[in-house]
Design a protein around this motif. Structure first.
Motif, PDB file in Angstrom:
ATOM      1  N   SER A 139      32.815  52.726  54.080  1.00  0.00           N
ATOM      2  CA  SER A 139      31.699  51.896  54.551  1.00  0.00           C
ATOM      3  C   SER A 139      32.095  50.993  55.718  1.00  0.00           C
ATOM      4  CB  SER A 139      31.162  51.039  53.402  1.00  0.00           C
ATOM      5  OG  SER A 139      32.173  50.173  52.913  1.00  0.00           O
ATOM      6  N   ASP A 140      33.348  51.038  56.147  1.00  0.00           N
ATOM      7  CA  ASP A 140      33.804  50.166  57.240  1.00  0.00           C
ATOM      8  C   ASP A 140      32.963  50.274  58.513  1.00  0.00           C
ATOM      9  OD1 ASP A 140      35.724  49.143  55.635  1.00  0.00           O
ATOM     10  OD2 ASP A 140      37.439  50.025  56.663  1.00  0.00           O
ATOM     11  N   PRO A 141      32.633  51.494  58.978  1.00  0.00           N
ATOM     12  CA  PRO A 141      31.897  51.574  60.252  1.00  0.00           C
ATOM     13  C   PRO A 141      30.564  50.846  60.242  1.00  0.00           C
ATOM     14  CG  PRO A 141      32.790  53.718  59.665  1.00  0.00           C
ATOM     15  CD  PRO A 141      33.003  52.822  58.481  1.00  0.00           C
ATOM     16  N   PHE A 142      29.925  50.697  59.079  1.00  0.00           N
ATOM     17  CA  PHE A 142      28.604  50.081  59.037  1.00  0.00           C
ATOM     18  C   PHE A 142      28.655  48.600  59.397  1.00  0.00           C
ATOM     19  CE2 PHE A 142      28.359  53.742  56.164  1.00  0.00           C
ATOM     20  CZ  PHE A 142      27.252  54.392  56.687  1.00  0.00           C
ATOM     21  N   TYR A 143      29.674  47.893  58.937  1.00  0.00           N
ATOM     22  CA  TYR A 143      29.759  46.479  59.299  1.00  0.00           C
ATOM     23  C   TYR A 143      30.594  46.267  60.559  1.00  0.00           C
ATOM     24  CZ  TYR A 143      34.537  45.966  57.454  1.00  0.00           C
ATOM     25  OH  TYR A 143      35.884  46.072  57.239  1.00  0.00           O
ATOM     26  N   MET A 144      31.529  47.200  60.859  1.00  0.00           N
ATOM     27  CA  MET A 144      32.321  47.055  62.080  1.00  0.00           C
ATOM     28  C   MET A 144      31.471  47.243  63.322  1.00  0.00           C
ATOM     29  SD  MET A 144      35.890  48.955  61.073  1.00  0.00           S
ATOM     30  CE  MET A 144      36.648  48.572  62.631  1.00  0.00           C
ATOM     31  N   TRP A 145      30.446  48.097  63.239  1.00  0.00           N
ATOM     32  CA  TRP A 145      29.573  48.335  64.392  1.00  0.00           C
ATOM     33  C   TRP A 145      28.854  47.052  64.801  1.00  0.00           C
ATOM     34  CZ3 TRP A 145      29.145  52.000  67.909  1.00  0.00           C
ATOM     35  CH2 TRP A 145      27.993  52.064  68.699  1.00  0.00           C
ATOM     36  N   CYS A 197      34.773  52.283  67.104  1.00  0.00           N
ATOM     37  CA  CYS A 197      35.119  53.571  67.725  1.00  0.00           C
ATOM     38  C   CYS A 197      36.561  53.968  67.406  1.00  0.00           C
ATOM     39  CB  CYS A 197      34.916  53.490  69.239  1.00  0.00           C
ATOM     40  SG  CYS A 197      33.190  53.352  69.737  1.00  0.00           S
ATOM     41  N   VAL A 198      37.469  52.989  67.401  1.00  0.00           N
ATOM     42  CA  VAL A 198      38.865  53.273  67.037  1.00  0.00           C
ATOM     43  C   VAL A 198      38.929  53.802  65.610  1.00  0.00           C
ATOM     44  CG1 VAL A 198      41.121  52.226  66.634  1.00  0.00           C
ATOM     45  CG2 VAL A 198      39.820  51.607  68.668  1.00  0.00           C
ATOM     46  N   TRP A 199      38.192  53.166  64.704  1.00  0.00           N
ATOM     47  CA  TRP A 199      38.176  53.604  63.302  1.00  0.00           C
ATOM     48  C   TRP A 199      37.667  55.038  63.197  1.00  0.00           C
ATOM     49  CZ3 TRP A 199      35.404  55.686  59.439  1.00  0.00           C
ATOM     50  CH2 TRP A 199      35.795  55.454  58.113  1.00  0.00           C
ATOM     51  N   VAL A 200      36.556  55.317  63.858  1.00  0.00           N
ATOM     52  CA  VAL A 200      35.945  56.646  63.751  1.00  0.00           C
ATOM     53  C   VAL A 200      36.858  57.716  64.337  1.00  0.00           C
ATOM     54  CG1 VAL A 200      34.009  58.064  64.531  1.00  0.00           C
ATOM     55  CG2 VAL A 200      33.594  55.746  63.709  1.00  0.00           C
ATOM     56  N   VAL A 201      37.430  57.453  65.518  1.00  0.00           N
ATOM     57  CA  VAL A 201      38.316  58.437  66.149  1.00  0.00           C
ATOM     58  C   VAL A 201      39.548  58.680  65.280  1.00  0.00           C
ATOM     59  CG1 VAL A 201      39.820  58.854  68.138  1.00  0.00           C
ATOM     60  CG2 VAL A 201      37.509  57.993  68.486  1.00  0.00           C
ATOM     61  N   ILE A 244      46.836  60.515  67.976  1.00  0.00           N
ATOM     62  CA  ILE A 244      45.518  60.376  68.591  1.00  0.00           C
ATOM     63  C   ILE A 244      44.969  58.973  68.372  1.00  0.00           C
ATOM     64  CG2 ILE A 244      43.136  61.204  68.531  1.00  0.00           C
ATOM     65  CD1 ILE A 244      44.250  63.971  67.799  1.00  0.00           C
ATOM     66  N   GLY A 245      45.121  58.442  67.162  1.00  0.00           N
ATOM     67  CA  GLY A 245      44.607  57.108  66.876  1.00  0.00           C
ATOM     68  C   GLY A 245      45.287  56.030  67.690  1.00  0.00           C
TER      69      GLY A 245
END
Length: 748
Positions: A450-456, A464-468, A484-485
């Motif tokens: 669920s990190d991307p939902f509040y990080m956005w 974007c770093v998290w998603v990549v 890559i990260g």
């Protein structure tokens, strides 16, 4: 109603940087390389003692240890954590495609060096799921099942020589641990502990979440009791998941029942323990209870034979025979070993800093890397796989009141008893139970999905770093996910510094504060002065962008710095720009003709050049004055400002390319008359030293007197200079200003 604030009044002279340095006696600091080298290699008694205490922290904390006060808590916490270490180590050995006994080896031998060298008091080294699965990929690639398969004529089927395969893989695991240890020790000795700063929290969380999802998929085959061929490389986890789905009709029901019951019981007890942890004297060792109960049910009832369950099997008693690493295999392991070294160190340091902040002591990053490397190095000769912080075991020690490495000594004692005596009783333990233990312990890691939902909402670049990092780790592989990260994280930093936007600032009321008028409404611009603020390093990647942003902010449309000239671009075409006089009638005719012929030909933009006395001898005679009145001298439009102030207080460093751009801007804008000049605000001493080292002051490219300690100093200096300028002839000074800038344009 605003609360009345304290007020202050300052009465001091305007300070340029040279005046400030002279008045307050700036010291000259030098760091000769010879002295540095001599100090580094200096040998003395106090230095040897300091090095000894630094690399063997046990010498510092052991004499101060309070045995009566802390020993009992350390023993209880260590024994309870040891009951977690045993089943967890055996379970994570399965992730590494190694026999369960490897988990016991990995939970025992590395603890010996760390007891003497570790700086985190509550830390317990051991197996970690992410590292285990990375080791498992190497074992699969170098020793696949097919290399040990043969056709059994008696059984009329292909079988795998598991005993031989396990021995080979244990050798590979030890070799990989040795290479990883050498990398960690080398980085620690070279004081390279700072490499952890290049792994941002967003990257680590994305990487760990993807790894946790891979681990969950990997243990599903044990939970469902189905056979899945091993895969490695990109999309390996997808192929594994597809095979698991196709294999669901062949699920071993007995294994699944054991796994489900173990998962429900363990999850329930963990949640209750977390809720009532303040009332419990020590954590409930539910893992070892489940292992004991499952073994007690499976063995006497002969369930593995009846229901064809996959079990742990025979666990060799005693200590393993030492082995030597195969150096010839290091070449193919190098990339994975480097990833293991960095990821393991980051996990170790993150947990160490958390515990240190909680209990009020410091952690030495370089010593932690060295201690971790020595732990892996010793264990590599005893068939371990790469270890770092055993997360759940360390937390168990901390929550039970452990205060020192004596707790890890008790953990080691529990593991040793299991290796020497109790391991034989664990033979009928179903592997599905170990798989369930792993799956339940992944709960907190999987919640990070669920990190991307509040990080956005907070920071989109971090998101974007998290998603990549997540996508690269999950779909490509764990080692490539690290590369890559980290690479993408570095690109994000470069992007943020390269395209950092400056701002034109103004004065707030009659104060010495200067802010962006787009943010604050009560801001006024200082007449005749442009102030540009820039908060980013000026280096090769953004030097040209910085120059263009300054031009844009001050509304100077053309700034040619290549030949150290500045030309003002005007919006209309002067047909007689290089003549002494231009009559109003001819000028009006030019505008009329341009408006009537605009549909046919677009008139080019010209540069105003008032150096009319500079003419080539071959040029024709000037056009005579047109009739209709006396010629009128054309007065040029004055600049909208006479001073440009660059506030570079937010610039942390400048490289040679940045120095070159600043030098050209200074030499281009600063002219010998008083109508235009460029001032810098450089308050950071490092930037001043870098400019001085670049030779800009010695070469005369930049005037030290145009560097100020604050924006307000520069403004007051510019206003004082402007008042002096007003005493001169305004028309003469403006004409001189334009002549100076037009001469190079004409000659060019």
């Amino acid at each position: 109603m605003y609360q009345e604030s304290a007020r202050y009044v300052i009465d001091r002279p305007v300070y340029s940087l040279p005046c400030f340095d002279a008045e307050y006696d700036k010291k000259s600091r030098t760091f000769p390389l010879r002295e540095k080298i001599g100090k580094f290699f200096r040998c003395s008694g106090p230095r040897i003692k300091a090095l000894l205490f630094r690399h063997l922290p046990v010498l510092s904390w052991l004499p101060k240890y309070k045995f009566k006060q802390n020993l009992l808590c350390d023993v209880i916490s260590g024994i309870s954590a040891g009951t977690i270490q045993v089943p967890q180590g055996m379970a994570f050995a399965l992730l590494a495609n190694l026999p369960p006994v490897n988990g016991l080896y990995s939970s025992f031998f590395p603890l010996i060096p760390y007891f003497f060298m570790g700086t985190v008091h509550q830390m317990v080294p051991g197996t970690f799921a992410v590292l285990s699965i990375m080791v498992g990929m190497v074992c699969l690639s170098l020793a696949p099942d097919s290399d040990f398969s043969h056709f059994n004529t008696t059984l009329n089927k292909t079988v795998v020589d598991e005993e031989m395969m396990n021995q080979v893989r244990l050798g590979i695991s030890g070799t990989l641990a040795c290479l990883t240890a050498i990398i960690q020790m080398g980085l620690g000795l070279m004081q390279f502990g700072f490499v952890a700063i290049y792994l941002s929290e967003s990257f680590v969380r994305g990487f760990m979440t993807a790894a946790g999802l891979q681990i969950l998929i990997s243990v599903l085959k044990y939970i469902f009791g189905i056979r899945v061929p091993p895969y490695s490389g990109p999309l390996a986890v997808i192929y594994t998941l597809v095979d698991i789905v196709y294999g669901l009709p062949h699920t071993n029901v007995a294994s699944l029942v054991f796994a489900l019951i173990s998962s429900v019981v363990l999850f329930t007890v963990k949640e209750l323990s977390a809720r009532y942890r303040h009332r419990l004297p020590f954590p409930i060792p539910m893992e070892i209870i489940i292992v004991v109960v499952a073994t007690a049910i499976s063995g006497p009832l002969d369930m593995p034979r009846k229901y064809h369950m996959d079990i742990v099997g025979e666990i060799p008693l005693g200590f393993p025979t030492p082995i030597l690493p195969k150096v010839s295999e290091w070449e193919v392991m190098l990339s994975t070993a480097f990833s293991l070294a960095i990821v393991g160190y980051v996990i170790n340091l993150a947990m160490g800093r958390t515990l240190a902040a909680k209990h009020g002591y410091d952690v030495d990053p370089n010593q932690e890397m060295l201690a971790l490397g020595c732990s892996n190095f010793l264990g590599s000769f005893f068939k371990i796989h790469v270890i770092c912080c055993a997360l759940s075991v360390t937390l168990a020690v901390d929550s039970a009141g452990g205060t020192s490495q004596f707790a890890s000594l008790c953990v080691m004692l529990v593991v040793m008893i299991t290796m020497l005596a109790l391991g034989a009783f664990l033979q009928p333990l179903p592997k599905s139970v170990l798989g369930a233990l792993i799956a339940v312990n992944l709960k907190n890691t999987l919640l990070q999905l669920s990190d991307p939902f509040y990080m956005w909402k907070k920071n989109r670049l971090d998101c974007c770093v998290w998603v990549v990092s997540f996508l690269a780790t999950f779909f490509v592989s764990l080692p490539y996910g690290v590369v890559i990260g980290v690479g993408f994280s570095v690109l994000v930093v470069i992007f943020q510094t390269q395209f950092r936007n400056g701002s034109e600032v103004g004065q707030i009321a009659d104060s010495d504060l200067y802010r962006n008028p787009k943010v604050y409404s009560k801001v006024k611009f200082v007449e005749g002065i442009k102030i540009v603020n820039y908060c980013s390093p000026i280096y090769f990647a953004n030097a040209e962008i910085f120059r263009r942003k300054v031009i844009k902010k001050v509304s100077v449309q053309t700034l040619l710095l290549g030949d150290d000239i500045i030309c003002l671009q005007w919006e209309y075409y002067f047909k007689y720009a290089c003549r002494n006089t231009i009559s109003q009638m001819v000028l009006q005719g030019d505008f009329d003709s341009s408006s009537t012929s605009s549909s046919k030909t677009e008139m080019p933009t010209a540069y105003v050049n008032f150096s009319c006395n500079i003419m080539d001898e071959s040029d024709p005679d000037p056009t005579p004055d047109p009739p209709g009145g006396l010629p009128v001298t054309m007065e040029p439009w004055p600049l909208p400002f006479h001073t440009l102030v660059l506030d570079l207080a937010g610039v942390c460093f400048v490289d040679l390319m940045g120095i070159k751009v600043l030098t050209k801007m200074s030499s281009s804008y600063e002219i010998d008359v008083a109508t235009g000049f460029l001032l810098f605000v450089l308050f950071i001493a490092q930037v001043y030293d870098e400019l001085e080292a670049g030779g800009v002051f010695e070469e005369g490219s930049m005037d030290r007197g145009h560097l100020f300690a604050s924006v307000h100093d520069a403004i007051l200096y510019a206003q004082q200079r402007a008042r002096v300028t007003r005493n001169r002839s305004k028309a003469g000074s403006l004409l001189a200003f334009l002549v100076i800038f037009s001469l190079p344009c004409y000659n060019r």
